[in-house]
Design a protein around this motif. Structure first.
Motif, short mmCIF file in Angstrom:
data_model
loop_
_atom_site.label_atom_id
_atom_site.label_comp_id
_atom_site.label_asym_id
_atom_site.label_seq_id
_atom_site.Cartn_x
_atom_site.Cartn_y
_atom_site.Cartn_z
N ILE A 180 0.85 -1.19 0.00
CA ILE A 180 0.00 0.00 0.00
C ILE A 180 0.89 1.24 0.00
O ILE A 180 1.75 1.39 0.87
N GLY A 181 0.69 2.13 -0.98
CA GLY A 181 1.42 3.38 -1.02
C GLY A 181 0.61 4.51 -0.41
O GLY A 181 -0.60 4.60 -0.64
N VAL A 182 1.26 5.37 0.37
CA VAL A 182 0.58 6.49 1.03
C VAL A 182 1.28 7.78 0.62
O VAL A 182 2.48 7.96 0.87
N ILE A 183 0.53 8.67 -0.03
CA ILE A 183 1.06 9.97 -0.46
C ILE A 183 0.51 11.03 0.48
O ILE A 183 -0.68 11.37 0.43
N THR A 184 1.37 11.55 1.37
CA THR A 184 0.93 12.54 2.35
C THR A 184 2.16 13.14 3.03
O THR A 184 3.30 12.76 2.73
N SER A 185 1.91 14.06 3.94
CA SER A 185 3.00 14.63 4.73
C SER A 185 3.41 13.66 5.83
O SER A 185 2.56 13.01 6.45
N THR A 186 4.70 13.56 6.07
CA THR A 186 5.18 12.64 7.11
C THR A 186 5.06 13.24 8.50
O THR A 186 5.28 12.54 9.49
N THR A 187 4.69 14.52 8.59
CA THR A 187 4.60 15.16 9.91
C THR A 187 3.17 15.43 10.35
O THR A 187 2.95 15.91 11.45
N GLY A 188 2.19 15.12 9.52
CA GLY A 188 0.80 15.41 9.86
C GLY A 188 0.13 14.29 10.63
O GLY A 188 0.67 13.18 10.80
N ALA A 189 -1.08 14.57 11.12
CA ALA A 189 -1.85 13.56 11.84
C ALA A 189 -2.38 12.48 10.91
O ALA A 189 -2.63 11.35 11.33
N ALA A 190 -2.53 12.81 9.62
CA ALA A 190 -3.11 11.86 8.66
C ALA A 190 -2.29 10.57 8.58
O ALA A 190 -2.84 9.47 8.62
N THR A 238 5.24 14.19 0.79
CA THR A 238 4.91 15.33 -0.06
C THR A 238 4.37 16.47 0.80
O THR A 238 3.88 16.24 1.91
N LEU A 239 4.47 17.68 0.27
CA LEU A 239 3.80 18.81 0.89
C LEU A 239 2.31 18.68 0.63
O LEU A 239 1.89 18.18 -0.42
N VAL A 240 1.48 19.13 1.56
CA VAL A 240 0.03 19.04 1.39
C VAL A 240 -0.63 20.41 1.55
O VAL A 240 -1.86 20.50 1.62
N GLN A 241 0.19 21.46 1.59
CA GLN A 241 -0.36 22.80 1.77
C GLN A 241 0.65 23.81 1.21
O GLN A 241 1.86 23.61 1.32
N GLY A 242 0.14 24.86 0.57
CA GLY A 242 1.02 25.90 0.05
C GLY A 242 1.11 25.86 -1.47
O GLY A 242 0.60 24.95 -2.14
N LYS A 243 1.78 26.86 -2.03
CA LYS A 243 1.83 27.02 -3.48
C LYS A 243 2.60 25.89 -4.17
O LYS A 243 2.30 25.55 -5.32
N THR A 244 3.60 25.33 -3.52
CA THR A 244 4.40 24.27 -4.15
C THR A 244 3.88 22.88 -3.86
O THR A 244 4.48 21.89 -4.29
N ALA A 245 2.76 22.78 -3.15
CA ALA A 245 2.24 21.45 -2.77
C ALA A 245 1.73 20.68 -3.98
O ALA A 245 1.96 19.48 -4.10
N ALA A 246 1.02 21.36 -4.90
CA ALA A 246 0.43 20.66 -6.06
C ALA A 246 1.49 19.98 -6.91
O ALA A 246 1.38 18.77 -7.19
N PRO A 247 2.56 20.68 -7.35
CA PRO A 247 3.59 19.97 -8.12
C PRO A 247 4.29 18.89 -7.30
O PRO A 247 4.71 17.86 -7.85
N ASP A 248 4.40 19.08 -5.99
CA ASP A 248 5.03 18.07 -5.14
C ASP A 248 4.18 16.80 -5.09
O ASP A 248 4.70 15.68 -5.12
N ILE A 249 2.86 16.98 -5.03
CA ILE A 249 1.94 15.82 -5.04
C ILE A 249 2.06 15.08 -6.36
O ILE A 249 2.09 13.85 -6.41
N CYS A 250 2.14 15.83 -7.48
CA CYS A 250 2.28 15.21 -8.80
C CYS A 250 3.57 14.40 -8.88
O CYS A 250 3.59 13.30 -9.44
N LYS A 251 4.66 14.94 -8.30
CA LYS A 251 5.93 14.20 -8.31
C LYS A 251 5.81 12.90 -7.51
O LYS A 251 6.35 11.87 -7.91
N ALA A 252 5.10 12.95 -6.40
CA ALA A 252 4.93 11.74 -5.57
C ALA A 252 4.15 10.68 -6.32
O ALA A 252 4.47 9.49 -6.28
#
Length: 449
Positions: A141-151, A173-187
């Motif tokens: 199972i792959g999980v795409i999210t921030s490693t520091t969040g509660a999720a 990946t980043l999950v908030q902010g202007k650079t989060a969207a491209p970071d999610i795409c990279k993940a």
């Protein structure tokens, strides 16, 4: 002489009539401005002024309405309110009764959200036929999210509790902010390139629409749609909806719910196996009881037969019956053991590990066949291109010139194909294989002269 007024209103009547006219003349309206004079008494109501550079208006937002605000209003904060135009009769003050409040700019985000949602829906990105199914017994199972969040903590806790057999691969990946969207795409691209996961969870905790906006970006939506790995969206709380939820193969209301959705409960699996074992044991005990009862009946009949001349025969018969019963019991017991062994083999054969390994083998075989077909197709098209090149060279005028012929061209760059296109004294060029010759027409003769 002054006229006698036909109707005289009291102040309260005037204010009541004015309030009625205001409330019936204006529908619910949206107003944008800056908060000032903010007051939050113990009653739970909110009182403030909404102003711009040229004017201000008093506002009241009652407790049953302000409980739905997702932020804490502050003096100097720009907001948008939906309100009913009214009048406070006691002081005759014009005011707005606020129904809902948003931070300034939220309305633009909602509009942008709806426009993108409509666009992608028309393109078919939300269509059910594009949704990919996923295995109920995932191995990776792959999980795409921030490693520091509660999720991520919630997801790992649920997976460990429900299905500890699965391996977890985290794509930070980043999950908030202007650079989060491209970071999610990279993940997502990294998970797709690794090709190790049976499915992916995209997750983050709840927040405002600005916090969740990376999951409403078009680039993220299209990347999710193009990913061949099934994706489950677990973004925000149950009441939060993002574009990611609509384009994903499955939407879960929270990150924890996403983890529960994709995994079986290991306790239920163990319970089913225990039930099968119990049923087999009860079946064996039932068969043994039946034969034991039959043996007891035979013993009773033997005791009832007392004539001396039959004692020897009865003993022989008893010995024979005992041997027969032992043989039958051994046969039955052997049959039960064989049934148990067959059942165990079936359980092993239907093991998730073997099924997954079988599917992996099929995928590898199909991938090899696809590679072979693509290589053959490329070779065929290369052959076609070479054939077309040969045909093109065969009809090329350059080949004709190379054989000793030339092409005549006038000074205005027109090809001379007839004696009637020139006359004596004209300058023309002759194009030969290695350059041009400048010629002068000394005479003109037609083909029939």
């Amino acid at each position: 002489m002054p006229q006698t007024p036909t109707q005289v209103l009291s102040v309260s009547e005037l204010n009541r009539e004015a309030k009625y006219l205001l409330e019936t003349s204006f529908p619910l309206i949206w107003v944008e401005g800056e908060i000032s004079n903010l007051a939050t008494p113990g009653s739970g109501h909110i009182y403030f002024s909404l102003k711009d550079k040229r004017a201000q208006v008093r506002c009241a937002m009652f407790r049953n309405r302000n409980m739905r605000i997702r932020f804490k209003p502050q003096n100097g904060q720009k907001v948008m309110i939906q309100a009913q135009v009214s009048l406070f009769e006691g002081r005759g003050e014009f005011q707005l009764i606020v129904e809902q409040m948003q931070e300034a700019g939220i309305g633009d985000l909602h509009k942008k959200f709806e426009l993108l949602k409509q666009k992608l829906e028309q393109e078919g990105l939300f269509a059910p036929e594009h949704k990919k199914g996923f295995t109920q017994l995932p191995e990776m199972i792959g999980v795409i999210t921030s490693t520091t969040g509660a999720a991520i903590r919630d997801i790992l806790s649920v997976l460990q509790r429900r299905y500890p057999l699965a391996e977890i691969l985290i794509y930070p990946t980043l999950v908030q902010g202007k650079t989060a969207a491209p970071d999610i795409c990279k993940a997502i691209a990294k998970a797709q390139s690794d090709n190790r996961c049976d499915l992916l969870i995209i997750a983050r905790g709840g927040g405002s629409i600005e916090d969740l906006w990376p999951f409403n970006e078009e680039v993220v939506a299209r990347k999710i749609f193009q990913c061949p790995i099934p994706i489950i969206s677990g973004v925000g709380h149950e009441t939060d909806f993002t574009i990611c939820d609509f384009v994903a193969d499955q939407r879960a209301p929270t990150p924890s719910a996403a983890a529960e959705l994709i995994t079986p409960d290991i306790n239920e699996i163990v319970y089913k196996i225990d039930r099968i074992e119990l049923n087999l044991r009860q079946l064996m005990e039932g068969r043994i009881y039946i034969h034991q009862t039959a043996l007891d009946l035979l013993k009773q009949k033997l005791e009832q037969q007392k004539p001396a001349n039959k004692i020897i025969q009865d003993k022989q018969l008893l010995t024979h019956l005992r041997h027969k019963l032992d043989s039958l019991m051994q046969d039955r017991l052997s049959s039960c053991k064989q049934s148990i062994a067959i059942t165990q083999e079936r359980l092993k054969t239907n093991s998730p590990d073997k099924i997954i390994e079988s599917h992996k083998t099929k995928v590898t075989t199909l991938n090899s066949k696809l590679t072979t077909l693509l290589n053959n197709d490329i070779k065929m098209h290369k052959h076609i291109v070479k054939s077309l090149a040969r045909n093109l060279n065969a009809v090329s005028p350059l080949n004709t010139i190379a054989r000793g012929y030339s092409v005549l061209e006038s000074k205005d760059k027109h090809v001379v194909t007839s004696v009637y296109q020139t006359k004596v004294g004209n300058k023309i060029d002759a194009i030969v294989a290695d350059g041009r010759l400048e010629l002068e027409v000394l005479g003109v003769r037609s083909g029939d002269s």
